[in-house]
Write a protein that holds these residues in place. Structure first.
Motif, short mmCIF file in Angstrom:
data_model
loop_
_atom_site.label_atom_id
_atom_site.label_comp_id
_atom_site.label_asym_id
_atom_site.label_seq_id
_atom_site.Cartn_x
_atom_site.Cartn_y
_atom_site.Cartn_z
N LEU A 35 0.83 -1.20 0.00
CA LEU A 35 0.00 0.00 0.00
C LEU A 35 0.87 1.25 0.00
O LEU A 35 2.03 1.22 0.44
CB LEU A 35 -0.91 0.02 1.23
N SER A 36 0.31 2.34 -0.48
CA SER A 36 1.02 3.63 -0.43
C SER A 36 1.18 4.05 1.02
O SER A 36 0.49 3.54 1.93
CB SER A 36 0.23 4.70 -1.19
N TYR A 37 2.08 5.00 1.24
CA TYR A 37 2.36 5.46 2.60
C TYR A 37 1.09 6.00 3.27
O TYR A 37 0.78 5.66 4.42
CB TYR A 37 3.45 6.53 2.56
N GLY A 38 0.34 6.84 2.55
CA GLY A 38 -0.87 7.40 3.13
C GLY A 38 -1.90 6.34 3.46
O GLY A 38 -2.57 6.41 4.49
N ASP A 39 -2.03 5.33 2.59
CA ASP A 39 -2.97 4.24 2.84
C ASP A 39 -2.53 3.40 4.05
O ASP A 39 -3.38 2.91 4.81
CB ASP A 39 -3.11 3.35 1.61
N ARG B 28 -4.74 16.56 4.03
CA ARG B 28 -6.16 16.98 4.05
C ARG B 28 -7.08 15.79 4.26
O ARG B 28 -8.08 15.88 4.99
CB ARG B 28 -6.49 17.70 2.74
N GLN B 29 -6.75 14.66 3.64
CA GLN B 29 -7.56 13.46 3.82
C GLN B 29 -7.50 12.97 5.26
O GLN B 29 -8.52 12.54 5.82
CB GLN B 29 -7.08 12.36 2.87
N ALA B 30 -6.31 13.06 5.88
CA ALA B 30 -6.18 12.66 7.28
C ALA B 30 -7.01 13.57 8.19
O ALA B 30 -7.65 13.10 9.14
CB ALA B 30 -4.70 12.71 7.69
N GLU B 31 -7.00 14.88 7.89
CA GLU B 31 -7.80 15.81 8.68
C GLU B 31 -9.29 15.48 8.59
O GLU B 31 -10.00 15.44 9.60
CB GLU B 31 -7.54 17.24 8.19
N GLN B 32 -9.75 15.20 7.38
CA GLN B 32 -11.16 14.85 7.19
C GLN B 32 -11.51 13.55 7.91
O GLN B 32 -12.60 13.42 8.50
CB GLN B 32 -11.47 14.73 5.70
N PRO C 95 0.12 11.41 12.84
CA PRO C 95 -0.56 10.70 11.76
C PRO C 95 -0.28 11.24 10.37
O PRO C 95 -0.54 10.55 9.38
CB PRO C 95 -2.05 10.87 12.12
N THR C 96 0.24 12.47 10.25
CA THR C 96 0.51 13.02 8.91
C THR C 96 1.99 13.09 8.59
O THR C 96 2.37 13.68 7.59
CB THR C 96 -0.11 14.43 8.77
N ALA C 97 2.83 12.51 9.44
CA ALA C 97 4.28 12.56 9.19
C ALA C 97 4.61 11.93 7.84
O ALA C 97 4.20 10.80 7.55
CB ALA C 97 5.03 11.83 10.30
N GLY C 98 5.32 12.67 6.99
CA GLY C 98 5.72 12.16 5.69
C GLY C 98 4.66 12.24 4.62
O GLY C 98 4.88 11.78 3.50
N MET C 99 3.50 12.82 4.93
CA MET C 99 2.43 12.90 3.94
C MET C 99 2.55 14.15 3.09
O MET C 99 3.06 15.17 3.54
CB MET C 99 1.07 12.90 4.64
#
Length: 295
Positions: A159-163, A195-199, A185-189
Motif C-alpha cells: 500500500l502507499s504510505y498514506g494508505d 487533508r484526507q487525514a484531517e477529514q 498521523p501526517t508525518a511524511g504525507m
C-alpha cells in the motif's frame, strides 16, 4: 471551567504524571484531560516528551509518579488492559503486518473483543466461526470508513504510505475504543494526504469518539483541534484554544528559539585605531601563515 468540573466530565484525566529514566525527567508533573467527543492536540519541539507521555497513557510505561484515570477507573500499566478499557493508539513509526492483507490487519485489532478460547479456535467450533464472520464484517466496515474499500485483499506492505497510515487507524478503531491516540498521523504525507487525514479525524470525532493527536504540522493542529497542550522539556507550557496557544510568545520561542544578542554598534567617538590610515585592499592572495614566513 474549573479543573474540578473538567475532571468530573472528562473521559481521560491525567494527574501529575512524571516519568523519569534515571536522572532524566522525560515528563514532569503533567496534568491533562480529554472530554468525550473532543479533539485535543499535543505539540512541542523534538525531545519535549510527547511520545513518552503517550506511552505513559497506554501502559507501555509505568509512570514514576501520578496516575491515569480513564472512564472513571485508574488504568493499569498493561497495554492489553488499556485497550480493553477503550483506549487505542497508532505509532509514530508504522507498525503493520506487512505480509498480511489490509483486511487481516484490521481483523487483528478486533480480536481483543472476541471470547473464543484456544480449544474452540483450534477445532473451529460454532462460536469461533460466528465470531470470525462478525470480525471479518466489522473489519470491512472499517476499511470502508477510512476510505480503503478497494484494497481489502492487498498486502499491507504494497500500500502507499498514506494508505498504510489510514490502515493503522482502521486497526485502532477495530478495538472499539472510546478514545484514539494518534502519534504524528501526517508525518511524511503530502498536502493532499494531510487533508484526507484531517477529514478522517473529523469523521472519527463525529462518530462519537474522542481523539488526541501529536503532530508537528502546526497548521494541521490549529485547524483540527478544540484544545492544544504544549509540552517543553517534559513540562506543560500552556494549554488552551488553538488561538491562545499559537499567539503565546513562549510557544513561539520554544519552537524557533531566540536570536543572538545584537552586537554593540561601533563607537563613533575616541581615537581611530588605524591612525586615520585606510586599510589596504585585499590582494586576492591569503596572507602567509607562520610556516610560509620561515620557508
Amino acid at each position: 471551567m474549573t479543573q474540578a468540573e473538567a475532571d468530573t466530565q472528562a473521559l481521560l484525566t491525567v494527574e501529575n504524571v512524571t516519568m523519569r529514566f534515571g536522572g532524566l525527567v522525560a515528563v514532569d508533573s503533567v496534568n491533562f484531560h480529554v472530554n468525550p467527543g473532543e479533539i485535543v492536540g499535543l505539540i512541542g519541539p523534538n525531545g519535549a516528551g510527547k511520545t513518552t507521555f503517550f506511552n505513559c497513557l497506554t501502559g507501555l510505561y509505568l509512570p514514576t509518579t501520578g496516575r491515569v484515570v480513564f472512564d472513571g477507573a485508574v488504568l493499569p500499566p498493561k497495554p492489553r488492559k488499556v485497550v480493553k478499557a477503550g483506549m487505542a493508539r497508532t505509532f509514530q513509526n508504522i507498525r503493520l503486518f506487512g505480509n498480511m492483507t489490509a483486511l487481516e490487519n484490521v481483523m487483528v485489532g478486533r480480536y481483543c473483543r472476541t471470547s473464543s478460547g484456544a480449544f474452540t479456535s483450534i477445532i473451529r467450533g460454532p462460536k469461533f466461526r460466528r465470531e470470525e464472520r462478525e470480525t471479518r464484517a466489522r473489519a470491512q466496515e472499517l476499511l470502508d470508513f477510512v476510505g480503503l474499500s478497494t484494497v481489502t485483499d492487498h498486502l499491507a506492505r504494497n500500500l502507499s504510505y498514506g494508505d498504510q497510515r489510514r490502515l493503522e487507524i482502521a486497526r485502532a478503531l477495530a478495538t472499539e475504543p472510546k478514545l484514539v491516540l494518534l502519534d504524528e498521523p501526517t508525518a511524511g504525507m503530502n498536502p493532499q494526504e494531510t487533508r484526507q487525514a484531517e477529514q478522517l479525524i473529523f469523521k472519527i470525532r463525529d462518530s462519537g469518539l474522542a481523539v488526541v493527536v501529536i503532530e508537528h504540522d502546526m497548521r494541521f493542529i490549529f485547524n483540527l483541534c478544540d484544545r492544544v497542550l504544549c509540552l517543553v522539556q517534559g513540562k506543560a507550557l500552556i494549554e488552551g484554544t488553538p488561538a491562545e496557544v499559537q499567539s503565546d510568545p513562549r510557544v513561539i520561542e520554544a519552537y524557533i528559539g531566540t536570536g543572538p544578542a545584537e552586537e554593540p554598534a561601533a563607537a563613533t567617538t575616541g581615537p581611530d585605531p588605524t591612525g586615520g590610515r585606510t586599510a589596504p585592499e585585499p590582494t586576492g592572495r591569503p596572507a602567509p601563515d607562520e610556516g610560509d614566513r620561515h620557508a
